[in-house]
Design a protein around this motif. Structure first.
Motif, PDB file in Angstrom:
ATOM      1  N   SER A 146       0.868  -1.185   0.000  1.00  0.00           N
ATOM      2  CA  SER A 146       0.000   0.000   0.000  1.00  0.00           C
ATOM      3  C   SER A 146       0.899   1.227   0.000  1.00  0.00           C
ATOM      4  CB  SER A 146      -0.906  -0.008   1.224  1.00  0.00           C
ATOM      5  OG  SER A 146      -0.135   0.032   2.408  1.00  0.00           O
TER       6      SER A 146
ATOM      7  N   TYR B 223      -2.487   1.354  -4.063  1.00  0.00           N
ATOM      8  CA  TYR B 223      -1.659   0.153  -4.010  1.00  0.00           C
ATOM      9  C   TYR B 223      -0.618   0.178  -5.123  1.00  0.00           C
ATOM     10  CZ  TYR B 223      -5.237  -1.850  -0.976  1.00  0.00           C
ATOM     11  OH  TYR B 223      -6.099  -2.078   0.054  1.00  0.00           O
TER      12      TYR B 223
ATOM     13  N   ARG C  59      -7.163   4.750  -4.819  1.00  0.00           N
ATOM     14  CA  ARG C  59      -7.980   4.236  -3.718  1.00  0.00           C
ATOM     15  C   ARG C  59      -9.314   3.651  -4.195  1.00  0.00           C
ATOM     16  NH1 ARG C  59      -6.490   6.339   1.646  1.00  0.00           N
ATOM     17  NH2 ARG C  59      -4.433   7.219   1.390  1.00  0.00           N
TER      18      ARG C  59
ATOM     19  N   LEU D  91      -4.506  -0.462   4.046  1.00  0.00           N
ATOM     20  CA  LEU D  91      -4.568   0.860   3.420  1.00  0.00           C
ATOM     21  C   LEU D  91      -5.746   1.575   4.075  1.00  0.00           C
ATOM     22  CD1 LEU D  91      -3.700   2.908   1.258  1.00  0.00           C
ATOM     23  CD2 LEU D  91      -5.298   1.801  -0.300  1.00  0.00           C
ATOM     24  N   GLU D  92      -5.442   2.381   5.071  1.00  0.00           N
ATOM     25  CA  GLU D  92      -6.464   2.992   5.924  1.00  0.00           C
ATOM     26  C   GLU D  92      -7.406   1.892   6.430  1.00  0.00           C
ATOM     27  OE1 GLU D  92      -8.081   6.410   3.946  1.00  0.00           O
ATOM     28  OE2 GLU D  92      -6.313   7.590   4.494  1.00  0.00           O
TER      29      GLU D  92
ATOM     30  N   GLU E  77      -8.984  -0.369   4.629  1.00  0.00           N
ATOM     31  CA  GLU E  77      -8.955  -1.597   3.823  1.00  0.00           C
ATOM     32  C   GLU E  77      -7.838  -2.521   4.297  1.00  0.00           C
ATOM     33  OE1 GLU E  77     -10.183   0.423  -0.437  1.00  0.00           O
ATOM     34  OE2 GLU E  77      -8.636  -1.111  -0.357  1.00  0.00           O
ATOM     35  N   THR E  78      -8.033  -3.786   4.080  1.00  0.00           N
ATOM     36  CA  THR E  78      -6.954  -4.739   4.366  1.00  0.00           C
ATOM     37  C   THR E  78      -6.783  -5.695   3.187  1.00  0.00           C
ATOM     38  OG1 THR E  78      -8.537  -6.118   5.538  1.00  0.00           O
ATOM     39  CG2 THR E  78      -7.067  -4.770   6.894  1.00  0.00           C
TER      40      THR E  78
END
Lengths: 203, 122
Positions: free
Chosen positions: A64, A69, A115, B64-65, B67-68
């Motif tokens: 990330s 990503y 995102r 990601l914040e 999210e996983t």
């Protein structure tokens, strides 16, 4: 009498050649899957993550970052050739003549996603290069390898992810910035540890 | 007979000192992402807990914040070689079975992909 001497000499010569020559050694590594040009042409900015992983499968490296990503797919072929002549086999480690070289071929696809899981960028590199080599005469003890490809053929870093914080100092202090963390980008094989995020590890 | 001795000796050396080797290395998590397992997973409904229950702990967990991502990797390396004294050759092939699962802020599966090398790919 003379014939006997010649035969003995011949036997001795064959034995000497067999024992003196360490010989030629070749290593061939093939790691990962080929990335086809046909698949690469399907990539279009804005396409979904679902579509990309449907084409290429799960990435080999993933991380990330602040904007989404980053993922990488790679295929490496490493050839190592070495030739050594030494007297060590005769019990006298007094002289070795070594020559070695390595060649790498590979493909690396790097893709970034925002995102919303949309492809925001991609780049591909292909290479076919010399990866180094050397030649040397080591009169007493052979201490230097002529080719070093350990960093190119090592195992994937994900296996060490769980132990990332348990490494020795100062590497453990750099956990947050390490490419192994999954949150600080990805790196290719063979990246020197003295540049980029790992430079803080003082290796 | 004397003439044959050097040849016999050379042949004996070649036989005694030559060898062939075969090796393999397996690293990573057990491959449980076969199609009959992943068929039980559905985007939009399956939870992270269900994936973990089916596949076990991942090789890597990425966030990601909210999210996983769960990333599973099994690395299979096969090699073989022959040692003929004057000429030695080794080949090493590494293949990666892997699976990646994305979860949204509610821990619901939003995307996934899996890959297992068929034996003929090796």
């Amino acid at each position: 009498m003379r014939l006997k001497t010649i035969n003995r000499l011949r036997t001795g010569c064959i034995a000497l050649v067999a024992l003196c020559l360490a010989g030629c050694t070749q290593w061939r590594y093939d790691m990962g899957d080929h990335i086809s040009h046909a698949d690469l042409e399907k990539l279009q900015q804005g396409m979904s993550l679902t579509q990309v992983i449907a084409i290429f499968g799960p990435p080999q490296r993933i991380s990330s970052n602040v904007s989404g990503y980053v993922m990488a797919w790679e295929h490496w072929q490493v050839d190592e050739d070495s030739l050594g002549i030494r007297l060590g086999a005769m019990g006298a480690d007094i002289l070795s003549l070594d020559w070695g070289k390595a060649r790498i071929r590979g493909e690396f696809l790097l893709a970034t996603f925002d995102r919303e899981h949309r492809l925001s960028g991609s780049t591909v590199s292909e290479w076919d290069n010399e990866a180094g080599g050397g030649r040397g005469i080591q009169p007493f003890i052979g201490v230097v390898s002529m080719v070093d490809i350990d960093d190119l053929v090592s195992q994937m870093p994900q296996h060490r992810w769980g132990a990332n914080s348990l490494r020795e100092l100062p590497r453990a202090l750099n956990t947050q910035s390490s490419p192994i963390s999954g949150a600080a980008g990805v790196e290719q094989r063979g990246t020197p540890p003295t540049i980029g995020q790992k430079s803080l590890e003082l290796r | 007979m004397n003439r044959l001795r050097p040849i016999l000796m050379a042949a004996l050396c070649a036989v005694l000192l030559s060898a062939c080797v075969q090796y393999q290395s397996k690293r990573g998590v057990e491959v449980k992402w076969q199609s009959d397992i992943t068929e039980q997973l559905h985007k939009g409904t399956s939870t992270r807990g269900e994936v973990l229950a089916l596949l076990g702990p991942p090789s890597q967990l990425i966030s990601l914040e909210d999210e996983t991502v769960l990333y599973y990797l099994f690395e299979r390396t096969k090699g073989n070689g022959y040692i003929l004294i004057l000429y030695n050759r080794f080949t090493v092939d590494a293949r990666y079975d892997r699976a990646v699962f994305f979860f949204d802020e509610n821990d619901i599966l939003s995307d996934y992909s899996t890959h297992i090398h068929a034996p003929e790919d090796d």
